[in-house]
Scaffold this motif. Structure first.
Motif, PDB file in Angstrom:
ATOM      1  N   LEU A 153       0.833  -1.200   0.000  1.00 40.16           N
ATOM      2  CA  LEU A 153       0.000   0.000   0.000  1.00 40.16           C
ATOM      3  C   LEU A 153       0.871   1.255   0.000  1.00 40.16           C
ATOM      4  O   LEU A 153       1.919   1.286  -0.630  1.00 40.16           O
ATOM      5  N   MET A 154       0.452   2.284   0.752  1.00 39.96           N
ATOM      6  CA  MET A 154       1.222   3.539   0.756  1.00 39.96           C
ATOM      7  C   MET A 154       2.441   3.468   1.683  1.00 39.96           C
ATOM      8  O   MET A 154       3.494   4.003   1.376  1.00 39.96           O
ATOM      9  N   PHE A 155       2.278   2.846   2.835  1.00 43.32           N
ATOM     10  CA  PHE A 155       3.294   2.995   3.883  1.00 43.32           C
ATOM     11  C   PHE A 155       4.002   1.706   4.250  1.00 43.32           C
ATOM     12  O   PHE A 155       4.815   1.690   5.163  1.00 43.32           O
ATOM     13  N   GLY A 156       3.695   0.657   3.575  1.00 42.68           N
ATOM     14  CA  GLY A 156       4.291  -0.618   3.931  1.00 42.68           C
ATOM     15  C   GLY A 156       5.788  -0.678   3.649  1.00 42.68           C
ATOM     16  O   GLY A 156       6.308   0.058   2.817  1.00 42.68           O
ATOM     17  N   SER A 157       6.467  -1.568   4.360  1.00 41.79           N
ATOM     18  CA  SER A 157       7.908  -1.712   4.156  1.00 41.79           C
ATOM     19  C   SER A 157       8.358  -3.098   4.591  1.00 41.79           C
ATOM     20  O   SER A 157       7.595  -3.830   5.240  1.00 41.79           O
ATOM     21  N   TYR A 158       9.578  -3.435   4.225  1.00 39.96           N
ATOM     22  CA  TYR A 158      10.153  -4.695   4.684  1.00 39.96           C
ATOM     23  C   TYR A 158      11.597  -4.428   5.084  1.00 39.96           C
ATOM     24  O   TYR A 158      12.210  -3.458   4.639  1.00 39.96           O
ATOM     25  N   ARG A 159      12.101  -5.286   5.921  1.00 44.51           N
ATOM     26  CA  ARG A 159      13.492  -5.172   6.345  1.00 44.51           C
ATOM     27  C   ARG A 159      14.098  -6.555   6.375  1.00 44.51           C
ATOM     28  O   ARG A 159      13.417  -7.525   6.742  1.00 44.51           O
ATOM     29  N   ILE A 160      15.347  -6.651   6.010  1.00 43.63           N
ATOM     30  CA  ILE A 160      16.077  -7.900   6.162  1.00 43.63           C
ATOM     31  C   ILE A 160      17.089  -7.670   7.278  1.00 43.63           C
ATOM     32  O   ILE A 160      17.934  -6.769   7.165  1.00 43.63           O
ATOM     33  N   ASP A 161      16.934  -8.399   8.361  1.00 38.58           N
ATOM     34  CA  ASP A 161      17.775  -8.327   9.567  1.00 38.58           C
ATOM     35  C   ASP A 161      17.594  -7.067  10.404  1.00 38.58           C
ATOM     36  O   ASP A 161      17.400  -7.140  11.603  1.00 38.58           O
ATOM     37  N   ASP A 162      17.634  -5.923   9.764  1.00 39.27           N
ATOM     38  CA  ASP A 162      17.628  -4.651  10.470  1.00 39.27           C
ATOM     39  C   ASP A 162      16.225  -4.270  10.939  1.00 39.27           C
ATOM     40  O   ASP A 162      15.564  -3.406  10.357  1.00 39.27           O
ATOM     41  N   ALA A 163      15.743  -4.904  12.009  1.00 40.92           N
ATOM     42  CA  ALA A 163      14.374  -4.662  12.484  1.00 40.92           C
ATOM     43  C   ALA A 163      14.173  -3.216  12.894  1.00 40.92           C
ATOM     44  O   ALA A 163      15.088  -2.565  13.394  1.00 40.92           O
ATOM     45  N   LYS A 164      12.969  -2.719  12.699  1.00 47.00           N
ATOM     46  CA  LYS A 164      12.657  -1.363  13.135  1.00 47.00           C
ATOM     47  C   LYS A 164      12.477  -1.351  14.645  1.00 47.00           C
ATOM     48  O   LYS A 164      11.841  -2.246  15.207  1.00 47.00           O
ATOM     49  N   ALA A 165      12.995  -0.332  15.270  1.00 50.76           N
ATOM     50  CA  ALA A 165      12.892  -0.227  16.720  1.00 50.76           C
ATOM     51  C   ALA A 165      11.455   0.063  17.127  1.00 50.76           C
ATOM     52  O   ALA A 165      10.747   0.799  16.455  1.00 50.76           O
TER      53      ALA A 165
END
Length: 254
Positions: free
Chosen positions: A65-77
């Motif tokens: 959608l507009m604000f979705g994201s993904y991270r590999i290893d580097d989790a969001k705090a």
DNA sequence: TGGAATGTTGGAAC
DNA sequence: CGTTCCAACATTCC
């Protein structure tokens, strides 16, 4: 997130292919997260703005959608992911996206020929689809995911500026060569979007998106929600004139 | 700093 | 019952 970014996501997930899910958690409500425990992640694929995660026992469809994201290893705090998958070599996190399980039958209905980023994308199909939507505004048709799967608002605005087409023009009011250019230039821009995004220089290559003045003639741009979709259009009233509108005076000249 | 913004959906309203 | 409209969702950026 638009089509080219999904292709990049697929690439970034390659190191995790054929790895077993050691554990899965997250706050996604619509899927059975427990089912992923012990499953094998086979690979990721993309179709338009969809990211498909193929597992040994299911297929997940992710829409950012507009604000979705993904991270590999580097989790969001301080943020609970929709889905977190732990593998032996990496951790994969998905945030604020829509995740659904799809059936094998649903999977087989995806048509690569209308995915603008696919090698199988078929420009002739897009061209003939235009002729079925002649009464619609070009801003809506370009974002129609069953014609140009993967095209989003940035691509729409940049392509229309390149072609000097007013976003509210109806398809029927475009010349034949403009129909062809629309199909060709959308594909071209998507490829450039991809290259720039990979190099992290996408925004600096925006010509019109969120700009104040036309890069060609300095005229103040119009920012308006257009069409049925009511998404923001940025356009130059001088370089991209409307059908019936008289040309505004070019800035700096009388 | 508040408002804008790479988007879709489900259900209300008609 | 089909079509249309709009609120809801969610987060980063300037």
């Amino acid at each position: 997130m638009e089509g080219p970014s999904l292709v990049i996501a697929v690439h970034e997930l390659r190191p995790i292919r054929n790895k077993k899910v050691q554990s899965a958690d997250g706050n996604s409500k619509l899927i059975d997260i427990a089912k992923l425990n012990g499953a094998t992640f086979v690979e990721a694929q993309s179709w338009g703005k969809h990211l498909l995660l193929i597992f040994s026992n299911t297929i997940l469809r992710i829409h950012f959608l507009m604000f979705g994201s993904y991270r590999i290893d580097d989790a969001k705090a301080e943020r609970v992911p929709r889905l977190h998958l732990k593998f032996s070599n990496h951790d994969l996190y998905f945030y604020s996206c829509s995740i659904r399980e799809i059936s094998k039958q649903d999977y087989e209905t995806y048509d690569k020929q209308i995915d603008i980023m696919s090698d199988e994308w078929n420009p002739q199909r897009a061209l003939s689809a235009l002729k079925k939507h002649t009464a619609e505004m070009v801003c809506d048709v370009l974002m129609n995911q069953s014609i140009f799967a993967g095209v989003g608002n940035i691509i729409k605005n940049e392509v229309l500026f390149r072609l000097k087409i007013h976003p509210e023009k109806k398809i029927m009011h475009l010349k034949n060569y403009e129909h062809i250019k629309l199909v060709e230039e959308t594909k071209n821009y998507c490829e450039e979007f991809f290259e720039w995004k990979v190099l992290n220089i996408l925004k600096r290559n925006w010509k019109i998106m969120r700009k104040k003045n036309c890069p060609d003639c300095e005229t103040q741009l119009i920012r308006k929600k257009t069409g049925q979709l009511q998404r923001w259009s940025y356009f130059c009233p001088y370089c991209q004139p409307a059908v019936t509108q008289t040309y505004p005076t070019r800035m700096g000249r009388e």
